[in-house]
Write an enzyme that holds these catalytic residues in place. Structure first.
Site, PDB file in Angstrom:
ATOM      1  N   SER A 273       5.721   7.998 146.145  1.00 24.54           N
ATOM      2  CA  SER A 273       4.709   7.575 146.579  1.00 24.54           C
ATOM      3  C   SER A 273       5.039   7.665 148.444  1.00 24.54           C
ATOM      4  CB  SER A 273       3.822   5.850 146.280  1.00 24.54           C
ATOM      5  OG  SER A 273       3.571   5.847 144.597  1.00 24.54           O
ATOM      6  N   HIS A 276      10.484   9.659 151.041  1.00 19.73           N
ATOM      7  CA  HIS A 276      11.997   9.345 151.779  1.00 19.73           C
ATOM      8  C   HIS A 276      13.012   9.736 150.901  1.00 19.73           C
ATOM      9  CE1 HIS A 276      15.514   7.877 154.713  1.00 19.73           C
ATOM     10  NE2 HIS A 276      15.573   7.672 153.038  1.00 19.73           N
ATOM     11  N   HIS A 278      14.074   9.304 147.046  1.00 23.11           N
ATOM     12  CA  HIS A 278      14.845   7.355 146.863  1.00 23.11           C
ATOM     13  C   HIS A 278      15.130   8.294 145.021  1.00 23.11           C
ATOM     14  CE1 HIS A 278      10.433   7.133 146.895  1.00 23.11           C
ATOM     15  NE2 HIS A 278      10.806   6.806 145.548  1.00 23.11           N
ATOM     16  N   VAL A 279      16.393   7.052 144.582  1.00 24.44           N
ATOM     17  CA  VAL A 279      16.409   7.591 142.559  1.00 24.44           C
ATOM     18  C   VAL A 279      16.118   6.544 142.758  1.00 24.44           C
ATOM     19  CG1 VAL A 279      18.269   8.400 141.288  1.00 24.44           C
ATOM     20  CG2 VAL A 279      18.367   9.697 143.490  1.00 24.44           C
TER      21      VAL A 279
END
Ligand code: M7G
Length: 338
Positions: A273, A276, A278-279
């Protein structure tokens, strides 16, 4: 192996032993300090008092949650569109004795060896997790609305010609991500940080996790680099970053929560969504929203795929679900790709 099933993280007596530490704060280096957390609850007061429901977007009696679109009734956001998510929180083993002792019980029915009751626990044992998105954009409202899903097969070319321009034009703001990276928000929730601008990241609880118990443990690692939008941007040059997130993220979770790496599902979403990189770190056994095969890509697979082919995520067809009303679906349809 840590038993994550019924472990509570907020014991009322405040004792800190093993994973039952209070989650109050991190000082950024993974240590669990005893600094008091700013209590965001205090500023919230009765901000939902005049909330006006416009539409129930989704509701599940099995998951005990409800997604509401409405307007704020009071406070600085009065009259603005909001998404309100209410969710009954899981039971905590360490509060059962108090629950039994202090709850009022009213008989509903009795038959032979069977009886059912209405149980009324005191307020502090009966909380509801409330998430507010305000002001909510049209896109936020759509995100939470139940909708039919369609599976998309997106080639590398589709990504460059259709998806990328769409993302650049309209995607959710990542201001909340920058606020975390710049310590303007949630700084007291950081579990671990590696400040390296290339390979560093911030690890903190996802806002879906209330941190009261480990059976729905959910953290996210947000990388410091700002130009990686998603899986599609990754090449072999990002391997040190990904390996660092995997290793240090797992170690930090072991240190803080005593959950070993073999109990963790570590993955990226495609599509995410928020663009940037991210995990997601969730505990096995918890069916976190979005952990299904159509959206989650295990970090260990991503690393291996990049080791084999640096262009893997630039060229491969990736499959993912889109909602019936998603503008991207319409764009793919217009281009004859769906
Ligand atoms: P995603 O894969 O981009 O999208 O993940 P998804 O929300 O459709 O899964 C973003 C993750 O960040 C999700 O797991 C969100 O719950 C989480 N998240 C979103 N916001 C706005 C916040 C926030 O403000 N704080 C924290 N801690 N987590 C957030």
């Amino acid at each position: 192996m840590a038993d994550t099933k019924k472990r509570s993280l907020d014991s009322d007596n405040g004792t800190e032993s093993g994973p039952e530490k209070k989650l109050a704060t991190g000082d950024g280096d993974g240590k669990n300090t005893k600094k008091p957390v700013a209590d965001p609850g205090s500023e919230a007061g009765s901000m939902l008092a005049g909330f006006q429901t416009e539409k129930i977007m989704r509701e599940s009696s099995r998951e005990k949650n409800i997604f509401i679109h409405g307007k704020m009734g009071s406070g600085p956001n009065e009259g603005q569109d909001a998404v309100l998510i209410l969710e009954k929180t899981p039971f905590r083993e360490d509060s059962l004795a108090e629950l039994f002792k202090t709850s009022e019980l009213k008989l509903q029915m009795r038959n032979d060896i069977y009886s059912t009751y209405h149980m009324h626990p005191p307020a502090h044992l009966n909380d509801i997790k409330a998430t507010v998105v305000c002001p909510a954009t049209e896109k936020h409202i759509k995100k939470y609305q139940s909708q039919e899903l369609f599976l998309i097969q997106e080639s590398g070319e589709d990504y460059r010609n259709i998806t990328l321009p769409y993302i650049q034009e309209q995607s959710f703001s990542v201001q909340w991500v920058y606020n975390i990276l710049e310590k303007k928000a949630e700084a007291d929730r950081i579990v671990f940080e590696d400040p390296d601008p290339q390979n560093g990241f911030v690890l903190l609880p996802d806002f879906k996790w209330d941190q009261k118990q480990l059976d729905d443990l959910y953290l996210i690692a947000i990388c410091h680099q700002r130009e990686i939008k998603s899986l599609r941007d990754l090449t072999r040059e990002h391997l040190p970053l990904l390996q660092n997130i995997q290793q240090q993220g797992q170690e930090a979770i072991m240190k803080r929560y005593s959950v070993p790496s073999c109990r963790l599902r570590v993955y990226l979403h495609y599509q995410p969504s928020y663009y940037h990189l991210h995990v997601h770190f969730t505990v096995l056994g918890y069916e976190a929203p979005g952990c299904g095969v159509e959206r989650a890509h295990l970090l260990s697979d991503v690393i291996q795929n990049l080791q084999t082919d640096t262009q893997h995520y630039r060229t491969r067809t990736l499959t993912y679900p889109l909602r019936a009303d998603d503008a991207l679906l319409h764009k793919l349809r217009e281009a004859g790709r769906f």
